[in-house]
Design a protein around this motif. Structure first.
Motif, PDB file in Angstrom:
ATOM      1  N   ILE A   5       0.843  -1.192   0.000  1.00  0.00           N
ATOM      2  CA  ILE A   5       0.000   0.000   0.000  1.00  0.00           C
ATOM      3  C   ILE A   5       0.879   1.244   0.000  1.00  0.00           C
ATOM      4  N   LYS A   6       0.555   2.170  -0.879  1.00  0.00           N
ATOM      5  CA  LYS A   6       1.232   3.469  -0.920  1.00  0.00           C
ATOM      6  C   LYS A   6       0.148   4.529  -1.009  1.00  0.00           C
ATOM      7  N   SER A   7       0.252   5.535  -0.132  1.00  0.00           N
ATOM      8  CA  SER A   7      -0.733   6.602  -0.103  1.00  0.00           C
ATOM      9  C   SER A   7      -0.028   7.943  -0.019  1.00  0.00           C
ATOM     10  N   SER A   8      -0.558   8.936  -0.724  1.00  0.00           N
ATOM     11  CA  SER A   8      -0.026  10.295  -0.632  1.00  0.00           C
ATOM     12  C   SER A   8      -1.141  11.286  -0.942  1.00  0.00           C
ATOM     13  N   TYR A   9      -0.847  12.551  -0.667  1.00  0.00           N
ATOM     14  CA  TYR A   9      -1.837  13.604  -0.867  1.00  0.00           C
ATOM     15  C   TYR A   9      -1.343  14.587  -1.920  1.00  0.00           C
ATOM     16  N   ILE A  10      -2.274  14.981  -2.779  1.00  0.00           N
ATOM     17  CA  ILE A  10      -1.960  15.875  -3.887  1.00  0.00           C
ATOM     18  C   ILE A  10      -2.981  17.006  -3.896  1.00  0.00           C
ATOM     19  N   LYS A  11      -2.505  18.232  -4.067  1.00  0.00           N
ATOM     20  CA  LYS A  11      -3.420  19.378  -4.144  1.00  0.00           C
ATOM     21  C   LYS A  11      -3.996  19.450  -5.551  1.00  0.00           C
ATOM     22  N   CYS A  12      -5.138  18.830  -5.717  1.00  0.00           N
ATOM     23  CA  CYS A  12      -5.860  18.841  -6.988  1.00  0.00           C
ATOM     24  C   CYS A  12      -7.270  18.344  -6.700  1.00  0.00           C
ATOM     25  N   ASN A  13      -8.124  18.407  -7.716  1.00  0.00           N
ATOM     26  CA  ASN A  13      -9.456  17.844  -7.500  1.00  0.00           C
ATOM     27  C   ASN A  13      -9.467  16.385  -7.959  1.00  0.00           C
ATOM     28  N   ILE A  14     -10.420  15.664  -7.467  1.00  0.00           N
ATOM     29  CA  ILE A  14     -10.468  14.222  -7.674  1.00  0.00           C
ATOM     30  C   ILE A  14     -10.612  13.850  -9.153  1.00  0.00           C
ATOM     31  N   GLN A  15     -11.369  14.623  -9.914  1.00  0.00           N
ATOM     32  CA  GLN A  15     -11.562  14.300 -11.325  1.00  0.00           C
ATOM     33  C   GLN A  15     -10.252  14.425 -12.100  1.00  0.00           C
ATOM     34  N   LEU A  17      -7.237  13.977 -10.891  1.00  0.00           N
ATOM     35  CA  LEU A  17      -6.418  12.823 -10.506  1.00  0.00           C
ATOM     36  C   LEU A  17      -6.903  11.554 -11.197  1.00  0.00           C
ATOM     37  N   PHE A  18      -8.201  11.362 -11.235  1.00  0.00           N
ATOM     38  CA  PHE A  18      -8.777  10.190 -11.894  1.00  0.00           C
ATOM     39  C   PHE A  18      -8.450  10.200 -13.385  1.00  0.00           C
ATOM     40  N   ASP A  19      -8.661  11.339 -14.040  1.00  0.00           N
ATOM     41  CA  ASP A  19      -8.391  11.445 -15.476  1.00  0.00           C
ATOM     42  C   ASP A  19      -6.918  11.210 -15.796  1.00  0.00           C
ATOM     43  N   PHE A  20      -6.033  11.687 -14.932  1.00  0.00           N
ATOM     44  CA  PHE A  20      -4.603  11.470 -15.116  1.00  0.00           C
ATOM     45  C   PHE A  20      -4.302   9.972 -15.170  1.00  0.00           C
ATOM     46  N   HIS A  21      -4.944   9.201 -14.309  1.00  0.00           N
ATOM     47  CA  HIS A  21      -4.710   7.758 -14.278  1.00  0.00           C
ATOM     48  C   HIS A  21      -5.397   7.019 -15.421  1.00  0.00           C
ATOM     49  N   LEU A  22      -6.443   7.603 -15.977  1.00  0.00           N
ATOM     50  CA  LEU A  22      -7.091   6.973 -17.133  1.00  0.00           C
ATOM     51  C   LEU A  22      -6.248   7.109 -18.400  1.00  0.00           C
ATOM     52  N   THR A 141       3.617  12.167 -10.035  1.00  0.00           N
ATOM     53  CA  THR A 141       2.199  12.509 -10.194  1.00  0.00           C
ATOM     54  C   THR A 141       1.889  13.797  -9.445  1.00  0.00           C
ATOM     55  N   LYS A 142       2.382  13.891  -8.225  1.00  0.00           N
ATOM     56  CA  LYS A 142       2.177  15.100  -7.414  1.00  0.00           C
ATOM     57  C   LYS A 142       2.800  16.315  -8.101  1.00  0.00           C
ATOM     58  N   GLU A 143       4.024  16.185  -8.578  1.00  0.00           N
ATOM     59  CA  GLU A 143       4.693  17.301  -9.260  1.00  0.00           C
ATOM     60  C   GLU A 143       3.922  17.752 -10.489  1.00  0.00           C
ATOM     61  N   ILE A 144       3.501  16.804 -11.295  1.00  0.00           N
ATOM     62  CA  ILE A 144       2.775  17.123 -12.525  1.00  0.00           C
ATOM     63  C   ILE A 144       1.444  17.814 -12.214  1.00  0.00           C
ATOM     64  N   LEU A 145       0.663  17.211 -11.322  1.00  0.00           N
ATOM     65  CA  LEU A 145      -0.678  17.752 -11.065  1.00  0.00           C
ATOM     66  C   LEU A 145      -0.651  19.049 -10.270  1.00  0.00           C
ATOM     67  N   GLU A 146       0.297  19.185  -9.364  1.00  0.00           N
ATOM     68  CA  GLU A 146       0.353  20.437  -8.589  1.00  0.00           C
ATOM     69  C   GLU A 146       0.918  21.589  -9.401  1.00  0.00           C
ATOM     70  N   LYS A 147       1.652  21.278 -10.445  1.00  0.00           N
ATOM     71  CA  LYS A 147       2.148  22.332 -11.342  1.00  0.00           C
ATOM     72  C   LYS A 147       1.197  22.552 -12.504  1.00  0.00           C
ATOM     73  N   GLY A 148       0.176  21.689 -12.601  1.00  0.00           N
ATOM     74  CA  GLY A 148      -0.806  21.852 -13.667  1.00  0.00           C
ATOM     75  C   GLY A 148      -0.260  21.565 -15.044  1.00  0.00           C
ATOM     76  N   LEU A 149       0.679  20.616 -15.143  1.00  0.00           N
ATOM     77  CA  LEU A 149       1.323  20.318 -16.422  1.00  0.00           C
ATOM     78  C   LEU A 149       0.595  19.269 -17.245  1.00  0.00           C
ATOM     79  N   ASN A 150      -0.418  18.656 -16.705  1.00  0.00           N
ATOM     80  CA  ASN A 150      -1.027  17.588 -17.504  1.00  0.00           C
ATOM     81  C   ASN A 150      -2.025  18.122 -18.501  1.00  0.00           C
TER      82      ASN A 150
END
Length: 150
Positions: A5-15, A17-22, A141-150
């Motif tokens: 199990i690996k868990s972390s927190y990212i400043k973004c909205n859930i959608q 994060l979900f779309d990034f993984h899709l 993932t955190k770096e990408i989503l918190e910088k809004g690069l995706n």
């Protein structure tokens, strides 16, 4: 069976994060530099019961994966199961939980190595490798989503 199990927190909205993984193309971005990922299945859009074929190469050793999307519960859950892999059994749950302005990204992997008791001797090495890989994945993932690069 083993569970990682690996868990972390990212400043973004859930959608987001979900779309990034899709987007399976993001696998190349979040895979550690010592591993090369090639998507054999082109233009894959994850849908329940669909399969994705991947080739990963580490230490010059190619490994082929055929992964079935077992369940999608947008935007909270994505579950894939390996139909073909180096493991006897592999299930990967991507869990996404919104907590106010942050999302929890939680990976839960249940696996079993081949070769019975002999295979179990390798569990410490596999656990260490999974820790390294998912530490990297979560960090990027955190770096990408918190910088809004995706």
């Amino acid at each position: 069976m083993q569970t990682f199990i690996k868990s972390s927190y990212i400043k973004c909205n859930i959608q987001t994060l979900f779309d990034f993984h899709l987007d399976v193309n993001n696998l190349k971005h979040i895979t550690p530099n010592d591993t090369k990922v090639t998507l054999i299945t082109k233009d894959f859009k994850p849908k329940q019961s669909e399969t994705l074929e991947i080739k990963s190469t580490k230490y010059f050793i190619p490994m082929y994966w055929k992964v079935k999307i077992e369940k999608i519960d947008e935007p909270n859950l994505l579950v894939d199961i390996a139909l073909k892999s180096p493991f006897k059994y592999w299930e990967h749950k991507h869990i996404f939980i919104q907590h106010k302005d942050r999302c929890e990204l939680k990976d839960v992997i249940t696996y079993e190595l081949p070769f019975g008791n002999f295979g179990k001797l390798f569990n410490p090495f596999i656990a260490k490798d999974l820790q390294k890989m998912f530490d990297f994945r979560h960090k990027i993932t955190k770096e990408i989503l918190e910088k809004g690069l995706n």
